[in-house]
Design a protein around this motif. Sequence first.
Motif, PDB file in Angstrom:
ATOM      1  N   PRO A   1      22.716  19.616  36.127  1.00  0.00           N
ATOM      2  CA  PRO A   1      22.351  20.305  34.882  1.00  0.00           C
ATOM      3  C   PRO A   1      23.576  20.815  34.128  1.00  0.00           C
ATOM      4  CG  PRO A   1      20.897  21.000  36.645  1.00  0.00           C
ATOM      5  CD  PRO A   1      21.997  20.168  37.273  1.00  0.00           C
TER       6      PRO A   1
ATOM      7  N   LEU B   1      25.097  17.947  32.294  1.00  0.00           N
ATOM      8  CA  LEU B   1      24.265  17.575  31.150  1.00  0.00           C
ATOM      9  C   LEU B   1      24.484  18.534  29.983  1.00  0.00           C
ATOM     10  CD1 LEU B   1      20.853  16.625  32.774  1.00  0.00           C
ATOM     11  CD2 LEU B   1      22.454  15.095  31.632  1.00  0.00           C
ATOM     12  N   ALA B   2      24.663  19.799  30.286  1.00  0.00           N
ATOM     13  CA  ALA B   2      24.862  20.785  29.229  1.00  0.00           C
ATOM     14  C   ALA B   2      26.185  20.572  28.508  1.00  0.00           C
ATOM     15  CB  ALA B   2      24.806  22.195  29.810  1.00  0.00           C
TER      16      ALA B   2
ATOM     17  N   SER C   1      23.501  11.735  23.559  1.00  0.00           N
ATOM     18  CA  SER C   1      22.988  12.717  24.508  1.00  0.00           C
ATOM     19  C   SER C   1      22.400  13.929  23.789  1.00  0.00           C
ATOM     20  CB  SER C   1      24.071  13.134  25.489  1.00  0.00           C
ATOM     21  OG  SER C   1      25.124  13.764  24.814  1.00  0.00           O
ATOM     22  N   VAL C   2      23.000  14.330  22.674  1.00  0.00           N
ATOM     23  CA  VAL C   2      22.453  15.450  21.907  1.00  0.00           C
ATOM     24  C   VAL C   2      21.072  15.078  21.384  1.00  0.00           C
ATOM     25  CG1 VAL C   2      22.738  16.859  19.833  1.00  0.00           C
ATOM     26  CG2 VAL C   2      24.709  16.394  21.302  1.00  0.00           C
TER      27      VAL C   2
ATOM     28  N   HIS D   1      19.051  12.869  22.605  1.00  0.00           N
ATOM     29  CA  HIS D   1      18.149  12.788  23.758  1.00  0.00           C
ATOM     30  C   HIS D   1      17.665  14.174  24.158  1.00  0.00           C
ATOM     31  CE1 HIS D   1      17.343  12.793  28.135  1.00  0.00           C
ATOM     32  NE2 HIS D   1      16.619  11.740  27.797  1.00  0.00           N
ATOM     33  N   ARG D   2      18.587  15.139  24.242  1.00  0.00           N
ATOM     34  CA  ARG D   2      18.202  16.505  24.632  1.00  0.00           C
ATOM     35  C   ARG D   2      17.261  17.134  23.612  1.00  0.00           C
ATOM     36  NH1 ARG D   2      23.598  19.461  25.952  1.00  0.00           N
ATOM     37  NH2 ARG D   2      24.298  18.056  24.337  1.00  0.00           N
TER      38      ARG D   2
ATOM     39  N   VAL E   1      13.827  15.616  24.158  1.00  0.00           N
ATOM     40  CA  VAL E   1      13.218  16.172  25.370  1.00  0.00           C
ATOM     41  C   VAL E   1      12.730  17.590  25.110  1.00  0.00           C
ATOM     42  CG1 VAL E   1      13.704  16.960  27.726  1.00  0.00           C
ATOM     43  CG2 VAL E   1      14.475  14.687  26.986  1.00  0.00           C
ATOM     44  N   LEU E   2      13.563  18.401  24.483  1.00  0.00           N
ATOM     45  CA  LEU E   2      13.181  19.780  24.188  1.00  0.00           C
ATOM     46  C   LEU E   2      11.965  19.828  23.262  1.00  0.00           C
ATOM     47  CD1 LEU E   2      13.839  22.766  24.613  1.00  0.00           C
ATOM     48  CD2 LEU E   2      15.399  22.601  22.659  1.00  0.00           C
TER      49      LEU E   2
END
Length: 141
Positions: free
Chosen positions: A6, A9-10, A17-18, A20-21, A24-25
């Motif tokens: 994690p 990932l942060a 990736s941004v 994707h996050r 997901v959020l």
Amino acid sequence: MSATQPASLARTSGPQSVLHRLLVLDAVVTGVNALAYLSLSGSLGRFLGVGSGLLSGLGALLAVYAAAVGLLASRRHPPTLGVRAVIEVNLAWAVVSCAALVLWLEPSAAGAVWAVLQALVVAGFALFQHMSLKSRQLSQD
């Protein structure tokens, strides 16, 4: 899963990736709202000053939408067209939420605040998803 995953990932900041996050959020927040609206429609309806039938219907709609956004987020490279659709639906949701307050809903004070706050959050998702999509497109050129 290790504790370092994690954290790594942060720290990921690439456009892909941004995006994707954010997807997901968006799916998680929408899914939590869907579950709350479906399982607590009576008590939430009374608190927010809206009908439990409306909340149940919105909950079902949000559950389907959360699943679709989650499916899109599960793709290694979410297609641009799908991401644009999410952005547009999020913007439409924010606009309709605010319009509903003026045109046809008569919620409690808590309901009015909730409608505006969730519209702002959803509009924020749309804005950041748009910015991330643009950044991804620029990095691919």
